[in-house]
Enzyme design. Structure first.
Site, PDB file in Angstrom:
ATOM      1  N   SER A   1      10.616  -2.862  10.792  1.00 56.30           N
ATOM      2  CA  SER A   1      11.642  -1.882  11.126  1.00 56.30           C
ATOM      3  C   SER A   1      12.999  -2.558  11.333  1.00 56.30           C
ATOM      4  O   SER A   1      13.512  -3.179  10.414  1.00 56.30           O
ATOM      5  CB  SER A   1      11.191  -1.075  12.351  1.00 56.30           C
TER       6      SER A   1
ATOM      7  N   ASP B   1       6.353   6.093   4.415  1.00 55.72           N
ATOM      8  CA  ASP B   1       7.372   5.887   5.448  1.00 55.72           C
ATOM      9  C   ASP B   1       8.529   6.858   5.211  1.00 55.72           C
ATOM     10  O   ASP B   1       9.146   6.861   4.146  1.00 55.72           O
ATOM     11  CB  ASP B   1       7.872   4.443   5.395  1.00 55.72           C
TER      12      ASP B   1
ATOM     13  N   HIS C   1       5.645   5.223   8.960  1.00 53.05           N
ATOM     14  CA  HIS C   1       6.377   4.054   9.453  1.00 53.05           C
ATOM     15  C   HIS C   1       5.507   3.198  10.372  1.00 53.05           C
ATOM     16  O   HIS C   1       5.639   1.970  10.404  1.00 53.05           O
ATOM     17  CB  HIS C   1       7.632   4.513  10.203  1.00 53.05           C
TER      18      HIS C   1
END
Length: 338
Positions: free
Chosen positions: A129, A284, A313
Site C-alpha cells: 500500500s 484491488d 486490497h
C-alpha cells in the site's frame, strides 16, 4: 518500554517549504547487519501502520528472514511514532502540522540507512500500500543503491480515482463537529467511525463480501459485527490529525514530484534500475492491475505479477489472507535469489 529506536534528524526542510523542527524517525530493526553490510532490506510502513503492523511478513523460513537479513522498518512521519501532529507541540500541532510528501519520508529514511548504519547498498525494498509508494520512491530516487524492489498493492503515483476515494474518507472525518478544524479536545469518534464505513467498501472486494464464511473465519458473526469490530476498531485506535497527515501524503504521492525528475513521470519510472516485481491484487479497488501495468511498461527491469485473489486490497496485509501471503512471500524469495 518502547520496542523501537529513534533517529534524531534535526531540523528538516520539507518539499512544502516548511521546516519539521527537531524531527524524529522511529524505526525497528530485525536481524543483524553483516560485516559486508550487504544483507539489508528496507520495509516501509503503510497508511496508519507502525513497525508492529509490518511484522506479519517477517520471520524464520520467510523471505524476510531475520536470521539471514538485516531488516529496517522505518515509521512514516504522521503515524504517531515518528514526528506527527499528535506529538508535535504548538504552534505546529493539529491542523498546522506541515504537509509531508513520500519524497520527504524516503529522503530521511535514506539518512537513517546511511548515517546511522553506514549502508551503501540495499538488497531489497518492499512494502504494501503506502509502503509500496515509498518502495517506488526508493527505486527512483536512489537507483544506484537499491538492487531490488517488490511493491505490492500500491502505486508509484496516486491515481485520480484513488484521490477521489480519499476525499470521501477525509470529508467523513472532518464533518464531525467534534473535529473542530483539527483542534479537537478529544478524538472525533463519530467522524472516525464514519470514515471507517467509507473505507470498508473499498478495502475488500465485492466477492469477499459475498462469501460470508470468510467473515466467520476472521471471527465476526455478521456483516455489522465486521464493520464495527474490524473497520471501526481500526480507525478508532488512531489519531484523526495523524490520519489526515498520511492521507495528504498518499494523495500527493508521485515519484516524479521532486528535483530529480521535475514531474516527468515516465522518466522517473525509467530511472528505476532495480530488478523489480510489481504485484497488484486482481480485485484491488484502490490500485487496480491496469495501473500497475502502465508502471511496469516504463520500468526497464520490471515484471508485472498479479495476485489472483478476491480479498481485494487486503490480500497484501496486514496478515489477513494466509493464501495470498504465501504468494507474496514466494515472489520475495524468488526476487532475492536473482
Amino acid at each position: 518500554m518502547a520496542d523501537y529506536e529513534v533517529f534524531e534528524l534535526g531540523d528538516v526542510t520539507l518539499q512544502c517549504g516548511q521546516i519539521l523542527r527537531g524531527a524524529k524517525m522511529a524505526y525497528k530493526t530485525y536481524g543483524k547487519l553483516n560485516a559486508a553490510k550487504d544483507n539489508v532490506i528496507v520495509y516501509p510502513c503503510w497508511y496508519s501502520g507502525t513497525h508492529l503492523e509490518n511484522e506479519w511478513l517477517i520471520g524464520p523460513t520467510m523471505a524476510l528472514d531475520p536470521e539471514k537479513y538485516f531488516i529496517i522498518v522505518p515509521n512514516m512521519f504522521g503515524n504517531g511514532l515518528s514526528t506527527s501532529a499528535s506529538n508535535t507541540p504548538a504552534p505546529f500541532n493539529g491542523s498546522r502540522f506541515p504537509k509531508i510528501t513520500a519524497y520527504d519520508n524516503v529522503v530521511q529514511q535514506h539518512r537513517l540507512v546511511t548515517e546511522k548504519f553506514g549502508i551503501s547498498k540495499v538488497k531489497l525494498v518492499t512494502g504494501w500500500s503506502m509502503g509500496a509508494l515509498q518502495t517506488f520512491h526508493w527505486g527512483a530516487i536512489f537507483p544506484d543503491m537499491v538492487e531490488r524492489i517488490l511493491p505490492f498493492q500500491g502505486s508509484a503515483k496516486c491515481s485520480r480515482h484513488n484521490f477521489v476515494f480519499l476525499e470521501g474518507v477525509k470529508a467523513a472525518l472532518q464533518a464531525d463537529a467534534a473535529f473542530m478544524n483539527g483542534f479537537y479536545k478529544e478524538q472525533p469518534q463519530k467522524g472516525l467511525r464514519a470514515a471507517s464505513r467509507v473505507y470498508a467498501g473499498w478495502g475488500f472486494s465485492q466477492t469477499f463480501y459475498r462469501v460470508e464464511a470468510d467473515l466467520k473465519k476472521m471471527g465476526y458473526a455478521s456483516l455489522e459485527d465486521f464493520l464495527v469490530g474490524f473497520w471501526e476498531g481500526w480507525l478508532l485506535s488512531k489519531d484523526a490529525n495523524n490520519l489526515l497527515t498520511m492521507l495528504w501524503t498518499w494523495q500527493n504521492g508521485d515519484i516524479s514530484n521532486n528535483p530529480i525528475y521535475n514531474g516527468d513521470y515516465k522518466k522517473a519510472l525509467a530511472g528505476i534500475k532495480a530488478k523489480a516485481i510489481v504485484m497488484p491484487a486482481s480485485t484491488d479497488l484502490y490500485f487496480p492491475p491496469e495501473d500497475s501495468a502502465i508502471e511496469v511498461e516504463h520500468m526497464p527491469n520490471a515484471e508485472l505479477r498479479v495476485v489472483e485473489t478476491y480479498w481485494g486490497h487486503f490480500a497484501g496485509g496486514p496478515g489477513t489472507s494466509p493464501d495470498d501471503i504465501k504468494v507474496i512471500d514466494a515472489a520475495l524469495k524468488e526476487l532475492l535469489a536473482r
